[in-house]
Design an enzyme around this catalytic site. Structure first.
Site, mmCIF file in Angstrom:
data_model
loop_
_atom_site.group_PDB
_atom_site.id
_atom_site.type_symbol
_atom_site.label_atom_id
_atom_site.label_comp_id
_atom_site.label_asym_id
_atom_site.label_seq_id
_atom_site.Cartn_x
_atom_site.Cartn_y
_atom_site.Cartn_z
ATOM 1 N N GLY A 35 0.835 -1.209 0.000
ATOM 2 C CA GLY A 35 0.000 0.000 0.000
ATOM 3 C C GLY A 35 0.868 1.256 0.000
ATOM 4 N N HIS A 36 1.915 1.237 0.840
ATOM 5 C CA HIS A 36 2.852 2.368 0.833
ATOM 6 C C HIS A 36 3.528 2.481 -0.548
ATOM 7 C CE1 HIS A 36 3.066 1.301 5.302
ATOM 8 N NE2 HIS A 36 2.698 2.565 5.330
ATOM 9 N N ASP A 149 -6.732 5.912 5.416
ATOM 10 C CA ASP A 149 -6.896 6.728 6.631
ATOM 11 C C ASP A 149 -7.685 7.965 6.226
ATOM 12 O OD1 ASP A 149 -4.974 5.282 8.633
ATOM 13 O OD2 ASP A 149 -3.909 5.376 6.742
ATOM 14 N N SER A 184 -2.260 -2.954 5.694
ATOM 15 C CA SER A 184 -1.942 -2.113 6.845
ATOM 16 C C SER A 184 -0.751 -2.709 7.568
ATOM 17 C CB SER A 184 -3.147 -2.061 7.799
ATOM 18 O OG SER A 184 -2.739 -1.567 9.067
ATOM 19 N N SER A 185 0.092 -1.830 8.108
ATOM 20 C CA SER A 185 1.233 -2.324 8.898
ATOM 21 C C SER A 185 0.735 -3.155 10.072
ATOM 22 C CB SER A 185 2.061 -1.152 9.422
ATOM 23 O OG SER A 185 2.495 -0.344 8.344
HETATM 24 P P1 AMP Z 1 1.267 4.740 7.828
HETATM 25 O O1 AMP Z 1 2.678 4.273 7.680
HETATM 26 O O2 AMP Z 1 0.318 3.663 8.269
HETATM 27 O O3 AMP Z 1 1.145 6.027 8.586
HETATM 28 O O4 AMP Z 1 0.773 5.065 6.351
HETATM 29 C C1 AMP Z 1 1.479 5.977 5.550
HETATM 30 C C2 AMP Z 1 0.617 6.387 4.384
HETATM 31 O O5 AMP Z 1 0.279 5.229 3.629
HETATM 32 C C3 AMP Z 1 -0.703 7.005 4.856
HETATM 33 O O6 AMP Z 1 -1.006 8.096 4.002
HETATM 34 C C4 AMP Z 1 -1.666 5.875 4.688
HETATM 35 O O7 AMP Z 1 -2.997 6.302 4.472
HETATM 36 C C5 AMP Z 1 -1.119 5.177 3.458
HETATM 37 N N1 AMP Z 1 -1.582 3.794 3.396
HETATM 38 C C6 AMP Z 1 -1.565 2.883 4.399
HETATM 39 N N2 AMP Z 1 -2.133 1.729 3.982
HETATM 40 C C7 AMP Z 1 -2.523 1.929 2.700
HETATM 41 C C8 AMP Z 1 -3.203 1.124 1.722
HETATM 42 N N3 AMP Z 1 -3.579 -0.124 1.985
HETATM 43 N N4 AMP Z 1 -3.437 1.656 0.510
HETATM 44 C C9 AMP Z 1 -3.062 2.937 0.230
HETATM 45 N N5 AMP Z 1 -2.431 3.745 1.108
HETATM 46 C C10 AMP Z 1 -2.174 3.252 2.324
#
Ligand code: AMP
Length: 281
Positions: A35-36, A149, A184-185
């Protein structure tokens, strides 16, 4: 290029800017997944230079939340970023982001009152503050955030607009596993049994979105959805709501773009997801 401090980061970005290159920032908390990487790939298509930040921001975690056990794997993350063609990986330390005496916070009203904001006091203040700092440090033309998010995306868009920060905030659609589970992480916390149940969250949201765009009011499908999630083993279901896509105000009938959003625990893991609802024709 790996950077840990503001001064060398600004030297790099100033050089790019002087050549007229368009800079895209992708903030993350690491533990990177596909996703990232979808955000990085999108960033490459809209900019000349991509900066990915990795910072597990302590101020957006509540005292009982998972800050200390949040997954961290810097070496794997750096390899993924290099493979994604990112120009700079920015990994500031806590002392860089919050030096002694740090005392400024960005608080966004109304948008943060419901949904996750109701269950995570202070969370969006931590998010808005750290994103404002990252944007001021990098000076990007565009910053990308996942729709995964969704409330965060709306809060950041509002904060940057309200404060006249010269950056364009853009959302990127959620990347999902084949069975619908949003990447998701935190998915790595799930036991095999929980992982088998987890896609139910997206299935329920999608079913509600279908009913709403067919013209049904929200109350019935939402109540059924909560019952369905509870029967599947989600406990507690913190919220399941239909909201206006811009203001996040609750919506009973969908006449303009809306979103179905939910947060629910599976065991110790808090999952969130949301899907768009287009008004019916
Ligand atoms: P995080 O590391 O969880 O803070 O996520 C970093 C960025 O990646 C944030 O803008 C999240 O919304 C995005 N993100 C996380 N999971 C996904 C996903 N499955 N698809 C798209 N973007 C994602």
């Amino acid at each position: 290029m790996r950077l840990d401090a503001v001064a060398p980061l600004r030297t790099a970005t100033a050089g790019w800017r002087a050549r007229g290159e368009r800079i895209v920032l992708v903030p993350t908390m690491g533990a990177l997944h596909a996703g990232h990487l979808a955000l990085m790939a999108h960033a490459r298509t809209i900019g000349d230079r991509v900066v990915a930040s990795i910072f597990v921001n302590p101020t957006q975690f509540g005292p009982t939340e998972d800050f200390s056990r949040y997954p961290r794997d810097v070496e794997a993350d750096l390899a993924l970023l290099a493979g994604a063609g990112v120009d700079a990986a920015y990994l500031p330390g806590v002392e860089t982001m919050y030096p002694p005496g740090f005392s400024t916070r960005i608080e966004v009203a109304d948008l943060t009152e419901g949904l996750c904001g109701a269950f995570r006091p202070g969370h969006f203040t931590g998010v808005a503050t750290v994103v404002a700092k990252l944007v001021n440090q990098v000076g990007p033309d565009v910053a990308l955030f996942g729709e995964k998010d969704y409330q965060q995306l709306r809060v950041i868009t509002r904060a940057m607009r309200d404060l006249d920060v010269p950056v364009e905030i853009r959302g990127v659609p959620t990347l999902r596993e084949a069975d619908g589970l949003a990447l998701s992480s935190r998915n790595r916390y799930l036991t095999p049994q929980e992982r088998a149940v987890a896609p139910r969250l997206n299935a329920v949201l999608s079913r509600i979105a279908g009913a709403l765009s067919a013209g049904e009011p929200a109350t019935g499908p939402v109540a059924e959805g909560i019952a369905d999630l509870e029967a599947a083993g989600f406990a507690p279901v913190q919220y399941l709501a239909v909201c206006d896509a811009d203001t996040l105000a609750p919506v009973e009938r969908v006449v303009r773009p809306a979103r179905v959003l939910a947060a629910a625990y599976l065991g110790r893991t808090r999952l969130i997801d949301n899907v768009p609802v287009a008004p019916g024709t």
